[in-house]
Design a protein around this motif. Sequence first.
Motif, PDB file in Angstrom:
ATOM      1  N   LEU A  82      31.973  70.650  14.591  1.00 10.04           N
ATOM      2  CA  LEU A  82      32.370  71.307  13.347  1.00 10.04           C
ATOM      3  C   LEU A  82      31.100  71.753  12.633  1.00 10.04           C
ATOM      4  O   LEU A  82      30.265  70.910  12.259  1.00 10.04           O
ATOM      5  N   ILE A  83      30.926  73.057  12.408  1.00  7.60           N
ATOM      6  CA  ILE A  83      29.675  73.533  11.803  1.00  7.60           C
ATOM      7  C   ILE A  83      29.907  74.327  10.513  1.00  7.60           C
ATOM      8  O   ILE A  83      28.953  74.845   9.927  1.00  7.60           O
ATOM      9  N   GLY A  84      31.142  74.403  10.045  1.00  6.90           N
ATOM     10  CA  GLY A  84      31.399  75.117   8.799  1.00  6.90           C
ATOM     11  C   GLY A  84      32.859  75.475   8.705  1.00  6.90           C
ATOM     12  O   GLY A  84      33.691  74.917   9.451  1.00  6.90           O
ATOM     13  N   GLY A  85      33.167  76.389   7.808  1.00  2.36           N
ATOM     14  CA  GLY A  85      34.571  76.757   7.695  1.00  2.36           C
ATOM     15  C   GLY A  85      34.810  77.794   6.628  1.00  2.36           C
ATOM     16  O   GLY A  85      33.879  78.266   5.959  1.00  2.36           O
ATOM     17  N   VAL A  86      36.058  78.150   6.509  1.00  3.53           N
ATOM     18  CA  VAL A  86      36.479  79.149   5.526  1.00  3.53           C
ATOM     19  C   VAL A  86      37.745  78.626   4.848  1.00  3.53           C
ATOM     20  O   VAL A  86      38.458  77.789   5.402  1.00  3.53           O
ATOM     21  N   MET A  87      37.997  79.086   3.639  1.00  5.92           N
ATOM     22  CA  MET A  87      39.203  78.611   2.975  1.00  5.92           C
ATOM     23  C   MET A  87      39.743  79.666   2.009  1.00  5.92           C
ATOM     24  O   MET A  87      39.012  80.534   1.549  1.00  5.92           O
ATOM     25  N   PHE A  88      41.025  79.574   1.754  1.00  7.27           N
ATOM     26  CA  PHE A  88      41.604  80.262   0.623  1.00  7.27           C
ATOM     27  C   PHE A  88      41.492  79.286  -0.548  1.00  7.27           C
ATOM     28  O   PHE A  88      42.263  78.327  -0.639  1.00  7.27           O
ATOM     29  N   VAL A  89      40.535  79.529  -1.406  1.00  4.64           N
ATOM     30  CA  VAL A  89      40.330  78.646  -2.561  1.00  4.64           C
ATOM     31  C   VAL A  89      41.548  78.718  -3.473  1.00  4.64           C
ATOM     32  O   VAL A  89      42.005  77.707  -4.011  1.00  4.64           O
ATOM     33  N   GLN A  90      42.056  79.921  -3.647  1.00  2.00           N
ATOM     34  CA  GLN A  90      43.273  80.155  -4.416  1.00  2.00           C
ATOM     35  C   GLN A  90      44.177  81.054  -3.588  1.00  2.00           C
ATOM     36  O   GLN A  90      43.683  81.902  -2.837  1.00  2.00           O
ATOM     37  N   PHE A  91      45.461  80.921  -3.765  1.00  2.00           N
ATOM     38  CA  PHE A  91      46.398  81.791  -3.052  1.00  2.00           C
ATOM     39  C   PHE A  91      47.650  81.911  -3.911  1.00  2.00           C
ATOM     40  O   PHE A  91      48.386  80.938  -4.090  1.00  2.00           O
ATOM     41  N   ASP A  92      47.864  83.096  -4.484  1.00  2.00           N
ATOM     42  CA  ASP A  92      48.992  83.301  -5.395  1.00  2.00           C
ATOM     43  C   ASP A  92      49.851  84.434  -4.835  1.00  2.00           C
ATOM     44  O   ASP A  92      49.666  85.595  -5.162  1.00  2.00           O
ATOM     45  N   ALA A  93      50.813  84.058  -3.992  1.00  2.00           N
ATOM     46  CA  ALA A  93      51.611  85.072  -3.296  1.00  2.00           C
ATOM     47  C   ALA A  93      52.430  85.910  -4.267  1.00  2.00           C
ATOM     48  O   ALA A  93      52.632  87.110  -4.060  1.00  2.00           O
ATOM     49  N   ALA A  94      52.914  85.306  -5.351  1.00  2.00           N
ATOM     50  CA  ALA A  94      53.757  86.037  -6.294  1.00  2.00           C
ATOM     51  C   ALA A  94      52.983  87.172  -6.959  1.00  2.00           C
ATOM     52  O   ALA A  94      53.523  88.249  -7.207  1.00  2.00           O
ATOM     53  N   ARG A  95      51.715  86.941  -7.251  1.00  2.00           N
ATOM     54  CA  ARG A  95      50.911  87.961  -7.925  1.00  2.00           C
ATOM     55  C   ARG A  95      50.082  88.787  -6.959  1.00  2.00           C
ATOM     56  O   ARG A  95      49.459  89.763  -7.345  1.00  2.00           O
ATOM     57  N   GLY A  96      50.043  88.377  -5.686  1.00  3.41           N
ATOM     58  CA  GLY A  96      49.339  89.166  -4.686  1.00  3.41           C
ATOM     59  C   GLY A  96      47.822  88.989  -4.694  1.00  3.41           C
ATOM     60  O   GLY A  96      47.095  89.807  -4.121  1.00  3.41           O
ATOM     61  N   ASN A  97      47.357  87.927  -5.340  1.00  4.97           N
ATOM     62  CA  ASN A  97      45.913  87.677  -5.429  1.00  4.97           C
ATOM     63  C   ASN A  97      45.519  86.412  -4.675  1.00  4.97           C
ATOM     64  O   ASN A  97      46.251  85.417  -4.702  1.00  4.97           O
ATOM     65  N   CYS A  98      44.353  86.438  -4.016  1.00  5.07           N
ATOM     66  CA  CYS A  98      43.818  85.201  -3.448  1.00  5.07           C
ATOM     67  C   CYS A  98      42.299  85.256  -3.472  1.00  5.07           C
ATOM     68  O   CYS A  98      41.705  86.290  -3.795  1.00  5.07           O
ATOM     69  N   GLU A  99      41.695  84.108  -3.185  1.00  8.53           N
ATOM     70  CA  GLU A  99      40.235  84.024  -3.182  1.00  8.53           C
ATOM     71  C   GLU A  99      39.796  83.347  -1.902  1.00  8.53           C
ATOM     72  O   GLU A  99      40.358  82.320  -1.515  1.00  8.53           O
ATOM     73  N   ILE A 100      38.816  83.944  -1.242  1.00  2.91           N
ATOM     74  CA  ILE A 100      38.277  83.364  -0.018  1.00  2.91           C
ATOM     75  C   ILE A 100      36.910  82.766  -0.298  1.00  2.91           C
ATOM     76  O   ILE A 100      36.123  83.329  -1.067  1.00  2.91           O
ATOM     77  N   GLY A 101      36.641  81.618   0.313  1.00  6.65           N
ATOM     78  CA  GLY A 101      35.322  80.987   0.214  1.00  6.65           C
ATOM     79  C   GLY A 101      34.873  80.516   1.581  1.00  6.65           C
ATOM     80  O   GLY A 101      35.698  80.402   2.498  1.00  6.65           O
ATOM     81  N   VAL A 102      33.601  80.229   1.726  1.00  6.06           N
ATOM     82  CA  VAL A 102      33.066  79.783   3.024  1.00  6.06           C
ATOM     83  C   VAL A 102      31.992  78.726   2.797  1.00  6.06           C
ATOM     84  O   VAL A 102      31.488  78.562   1.683  1.00  6.06           O
ATOM     85  N   TRP A 103      31.673  78.005   3.866  1.00  6.27           N
ATOM     86  CA  TRP A 103      30.521  77.106   3.838  1.00  6.27           C
ATOM     87  C   TRP A 103      30.075  76.875   5.278  1.00  6.27           C
ATOM     88  O   TRP A 103      30.832  77.117   6.215  1.00  6.27           O
ATOM     89  N   ALA A 104      28.854  76.435   5.453  1.00 11.39           N
ATOM     90  CA  ALA A 104      28.346  76.191   6.804  1.00 11.39           C
ATOM     91  C   ALA A 104      27.162  75.243   6.756  1.00 11.39           C
ATOM     92  O   ALA A 104      26.496  75.108   5.719  1.00 11.39           O
ATOM     93  N   GLU A 105      26.934  74.559   7.852  1.00  8.83           N
ATOM     94  CA  GLU A 105      25.695  73.824   8.006  1.00  8.83           C
ATOM     95  C   GLU A 105      24.715  74.796   8.679  1.00  8.83           C
ATOM     96  O   GLU A 105      25.138  75.860   9.180  1.00  8.83           O
ATOM     97  N   PRO A 106      23.416  74.506   8.712  1.00  7.32           N
ATOM     98  CA  PRO A 106      22.442  75.449   9.281  1.00  7.32           C
ATOM     99  C   PRO A 106      22.842  75.931  10.681  1.00  7.32           C
ATOM    100  O   PRO A 106      22.753  77.141  10.965  1.00  7.32           O
TER     101      PRO A 106
END
Lengths: 185, 185, 185, 185, 185, 185
Positions: free
Chosen positions: D77-101
Amino acid sequence: MYAIPLTESAELRPLEPWQDAEFLAHIDRARSHTDPWIPWATWSTDLESARATLQKYADKQAADAGRIYGIWRDGTLIGGVMFVQFDAARGNCEIGVWAEPAGEGHGLISAAVRYLMEYAFTERGMYRIEWWNSAGNTRSRAVAQRAGMHLDGTLREQSLYNGVRHDMEIWSLLTHEWQGAPKSA
Amino acid sequence: MYAIPLTESAELRPLEPWQDAEFLAHIDRARSHTDPWIPWATWSTDLESARATLQKYADKQAADAGRIYGIWRDGTLIGGVMFVQFDAARGNCEIGVWAEPAGEGHGLISAAVRYLMEYAFTERGMYRIEWWNSAGNTRSRAVAQRAGMHLDGTLREQSLYNGVRHDMEIWSLLTHEWQGAPKSA
Amino acid sequence: MYAIPLTESAELRPLEPWQDAEFLAHIDRARSHTDPWIPWATWSTDLESARATLQKYADKQAADAGRIYGIWRDGTLIGGVMFVQFDAARGNCEIGVWAEPAGEGHGLISAAVRYLMEYAFTERGMYRIEWWNSAGNTRSRAVAQRAGMHLDGTLREQSLYNGVRHDMEIWSLLTHEWQGAPKSA
Amino acid sequence: MYAIPLTESAELRPLEPWQDAEFLAHIDRARSHTDPWIPWATWSTDLESARATLQKYADKQAADAGRIYGIWRDGTLIGGVMFVQFDAARGNCEIGVWAEPAGEGHGLISAAVRYLMEYAFTERGMYRIEWWNSAGNTRSRAVAQRAGMHLDGTLREQSLYNGVRHDMEIWSLLTHEWQGAPKSA
Amino acid sequence: MYAIPLTESAELRPLEPWQDAEFLAHIDRARSHTDPWIPWATWSTDLESARATLQKYADKQAADAGRIYGIWRDGTLIGGVMFVQFDAARGNCEIGVWAEPAGEGHGLISAAVRYLMEYAFTERGMYRIEWWNSAGNTRSRAVAQRAGMHLDGTLREQSLYNGVRHDMEIWSLLTHEWQGAPKSA
Amino acid sequence: MYAIPLTESAELRPLEPWQDAEFLAHIDRARSHTDPWIPWATWSTDLESARATLQKYADKQAADAGRIYGIWRDGTLIGGVMFVQFDAARGNCEIGVWAEPAGEGHGLISAAVRYLMEYAFTERGMYRIEWWNSAGNTRSRAVAQRAGMHLDGTLREQSLYNGVRHDMEIWSLLTHEWQGAPKSA
């Protein structure tokens, strides 16, 4: 499963949410009789609300904060007694009662109250038992008096029922005033 | 307050969270005896966990999803019986038992089990009572057999205890197989 | 986003609450077919109840206590598989399946079950997988047999559906009996 | 069970609470690298807190309010991605990421982000995807730029880390700006 | 009990769930005016939903995560101000406002906003106050400008109202930019 | 933000969980003084418990079931008043007070009590205000008397403190007995 005989034809038993239909039928018989002194009948007007009333006490029992018991006479639920409040840490509890007309005049309520007092003082080590009754509810007041309770005071117009306010009496019995268990126990 | 006499010196009574210290002392006497067949002792190692075990059953009772009862012999809690599961809507429940050494060999457990069966079938209208025991727990198995139960199957290596897996037997009794209430009831 | 191909035209994918309308349309096609063997259709009769069924599994997944997966064939949801129970600490889980008529006879269910078995045994280290089916549900029973499961027992009249009781079979597969992952994995 | 290949040696998979130990080991490798730009490492300092971080996302997924995915390279496991927020009703979401070197410089994060964007826009019909990065986090900013996002603004000194405040950039991509799914999908 | 005079005829007071009827009557007067810029009116269409809106803020206040205040002019509730978000640990909060037509043009909203800014910066030590307004809501934008706020950015099509998407502006004021308490305080 | 001047140097203000450190410092000064009459000091022995005491009242306020207010003199929190109970539907509430030595003898407590009475009777339409004091707590009793309250009764040995039981007095004031708002209001 559990049952405590009060007389040859009456006994005290647990009263639980699954008995909602039996409880509602009884409350329907008791309704005009218990009003306006206690909100019992007001709270239980259909199967769902009757069940909710019993569930409230089932939850209280699980938290050791109250209990309810029914009285059956010739197989019919005709009233009951309850620990409205139960505070083991502070040694205080409150006993209340209710009945339909067929449940009165036989000493069943008074007998049941003595079992609760014995349970509170002897089995649980409580110090003080309270009794609250609307000042005009002479039947309830008489039960407190027969149980040897002492009138601590009258809360002026504390109770509200259908827009009318009533005085509320508080009676008490302390552990050293308790005369002991019912003879039949 | 409630009590059902099982013999001259033993009775079945509610077992509740406020009795945590009494329950823990009993479990300490039962510990090596009940292990490894039931996790009962594993769950109750100090006052807090003993109380949590009883609270779990108090909450089950409030939800009508299970119940627990203690058996006292000469005033000492020596074991008990419980409805591990209770599903009134589907007509199914499961009975379980436990005891410390002093509680065995007197027929107390079997007598108590008959009261629970009577309650389930007659008072509550249940259809099927189950009994689960680890295949190697011959004492538990014997109680099921004495109660007239039928072995429905053996779940291979279903149980895990201290890293070792055990077969689990499921016994059942159906309402039309029930021989009736205990004689003394 | 995730998808596992089962055949050229079918795949296994997550099935989640936001797919409630698609799930309900499928259950409407499956209703008469899955009844009376599983309560699946009974639980999902409109959009709200269909969503609640899926939400129950979404919550189970969040607690690692169960999971649900849909099978799509030519873009249409035609059935699925689920971990009805999942107890990682004890190494036990239960697999269940359902399908509408269009989802049967293609080996899709059996293929999907093998993926769940592979996940349980290999990825999660489970020890025992259970399978419960109503004794009369020969299609379900056949899936268990094809998966190499062993019949542990029959719970007599354990299931209740529309007032009729049915025997319930419990099958199991243990980790050392597992033949390995699907070839295509 | 589910997995999406990102390269020959890397894949995107669900990341769940039962993987707490693996997640914590990864975060320990990533710690000095992700600080001070994201609180990720700050939140996961031991097994309990690592598990709580993953459980938070498991609960978000059950509520369709967020999701998390891990990236494994050569089985680590060296990192990942996520939907930090996900609001299907309003059609908005936020993507975030992180990783080790070890997770950077291979295009893995950018590839994973494209899968999330494809899921959001195409599978779920979202309208707007946001990206928040600390203004000094040039690696994160570069991912947003490579994904074709537009800088909507800079929240002055909005972020607080170890007593120092940082500007926070908000980037966005709208559904009609999306160039389509990753080529390999 | 508490009240802050804004002018000779207007004051700022707590706005709580027990004032639901008064709040609903006001929202009914404000409805066409506040739409389409804020969902305030959309959320409060009858007594139950009006009460729920106020309860949401009462719960936020109990958690120190938001607050709401009403403005009364000549004894009539004509609008109000709120901390939509309040994060004391990070030093960030967001202020919002609303009014019915009779509440505009008298400087009441701007005066109330200054009291909230004074509270946030001086009494609570907040660092950054945000203001979000739909880009087309010129009245709201003007309040932010009059308060000396700075436009941090515009979230493209971030807001959804009745199927139409709107740009959303984010303004901010930092503690060192704050000019101080209202003169009358 | 809100404040009500009681004298030139003292004012009544909200008292909230974020003020935990200030509240604890005050309780430390009040501890020996308020014991043994009220459990206030017993409940707040460190920052966490002090915060919990204030949070309990913050939650009560959100539910409109109680409120708490602090009194500051020359900028120092020296005591306060609270609605211990608040039942708007039944028209009953209970007022309580506490102070450190520096907060007594200046009439601040009595002045604050009058503001609460005015709020209860006039702003909220309550019918009956109660006051409970340990019979030996002459300072508390004096405040009730000065406020024109009537002694309804004495609950014999109702209170338990450090193993000693005390009589508890209940005083009341009814809406038609209320002389009106404080002159300074």
